[in-house]
Structures are given as C-alpha cells and as structure tokens.
Enzyme design. Structure first.
Site: not given
Ligand code: ADP
Length: 190
Positions: A128, A134, A146
């Site tokens: 992604r 991002r 995370r």
C-alpha cells in the site's frame, strides 16, 4: 441504531470493508485515520498535532482523538448507525465511546475483528505504501511499531467488549468478496 466497531490490526482491511458495508447497510463511516489524514493534508492545527504521532506509528493523544470523534458523530443526529474504523484504539477510548452513545440512548452493537497474521499485514502495508504516499506505510520499522502498539494498547479493546458478548473474530484473509460475505453474515444477525 446499529453501531459497529470494525476492528483489527493496521492493514487488516477495515477501510476497504467499511466502504462496502456502509453502502449495503446505510451507515455512517467514521475512520479516525482518514480524519487525521484529511487534517494533515489541509495543514490544520489538528493535523499538525496529529502528524507528530502518526509519523512515528504512535497513537494520537486521547483528548484530541475523542474530541474529533465526538464532533463527527454529532454531525449526524439522524444516522441509522455508525461504522467506527480505527476507533476505539484503547480502553479509555472505548469508555468514551460508550458514554457518547449512551448519551444518545444507544450503544455499541458489535465489535468485529478482522484476523490477519503479522507477515501478511507487513506485506500488505508495504505494498500500500508504494501508492498511498503514506509515510507510515513505507517504512517497515514504523509498520512494526504500529503492530506493537496494536497488540499492547488496542487488543484490550477486544477483551473489553468480549465481557458483554459483543466481540467476534472473522478471518480477514481471502478475496475482498469472501471477507465481505463473512462480515455480512454477522451484520445480518444484528
Ligand atoms: P492503520 O492502517 O494503521 O489502521 P489508520 O488509518 O487507522 O491506520 O490510522 C493511522 C494513524 O492515525 C495511526 O497509526 C495513529 O497514529 C492515528 N490514529 C488513528 N486512529 C486513532 C485513534 N483512535 N487513537 C489514536 N491515534 C489514532
């Protein structure tokens, strides 16, 4: 009202599935991650504050997040219900959500957790990151942080709603449609 918490680690497919669910069930989708990114893009004071944490893969402080979420919920007084995506991310946020919904004569209907193993998550997030722009998706050490935050701070939210029999796990690996069908089966019981 139907109030669904769509739960699971980063990269588990919450946003993708939420987009399909909200169409089918006519619910309002609230993604705290999307709201932060919107503020980041527009350089708002909220965005600048959140950026300090997001870029490191840490949670944005509760006071900021809960205020933002509350405002968003209050924008939709006539909603049939909500899909909460990326919120609550710790037990304190769960308590705040319960209080907010209670003040509206409502409650969380269910928490559905998308189950995906860590290696698949890291693979999906790095993929992604190639197109999303991002920053928190393009660096494996931020991704691992995370996941660590998720296991330490966020998984207790699953246990919190399990006490009232509201938590349920769904296999999040498979085609988009296969996962969506699993979710719909559970939604139809609410
Ligand atoms: P993910 O793909 O990691 O689930 P999100 O888009 O939901 O990503 O969130 C991106 C980042 O925004 C998180 O890593 C965190 O820094 C911040 N964030 C999102 N939701 C919350 C929340 N409920 N509480 C605190 N921080 C949050």
């Amino acid at each position: 009202m139907i109030n669904l918490i769509l739960f699971g680690p980063p990269g588990s497919g919450k946003g993708t599935q939420a987009a399909k669910l909200l169409k089918k069930y006519k619910l309002i989708h609230i993604s705290t991650g999307d709201l932060f990114r919107f503020n980041l893009k527009n350089n708002t004071p909220l965005g600048l504050e959140a950026k300090k944490y997001i870029d490191k893969g840490e949670l944005v402080p509760d006071a900021v997040t809960i205020n933002m979420l509350t405002e968003k919920v209050n924008e939709h007084p006539d909603a049939k219900g909500f899909i909460f995506d990326g919120f609550p991310r710790n037990v304190h946020q769960s308590e705040a959500l319960d209080a907010l919904l209670k003040s509206k004569g409502s409650a969380v209907s269910a928490l559905i957790s998308l189950d995906v193993d860590d290696e698949e998550l890291v693979k999906r997030l790095l993929e992604r990151g190639k197109t999303s722009g991002r920053k928190d998706d393009s660096d494996e050490s931020i991704i691992r942080n995370r996941l660590k935050v998720y296991y330490n701070e966020t998984t207790p939210v699953f246990d919190y709603y399990e006490k009232t029999g509201k938590s349920v796990k769904v296999n999040g690996v498979g085609t988009l449609l296969a996962v969506f069908r699993r979710l719909c089966k559970l939604m139809n019981k609410l």
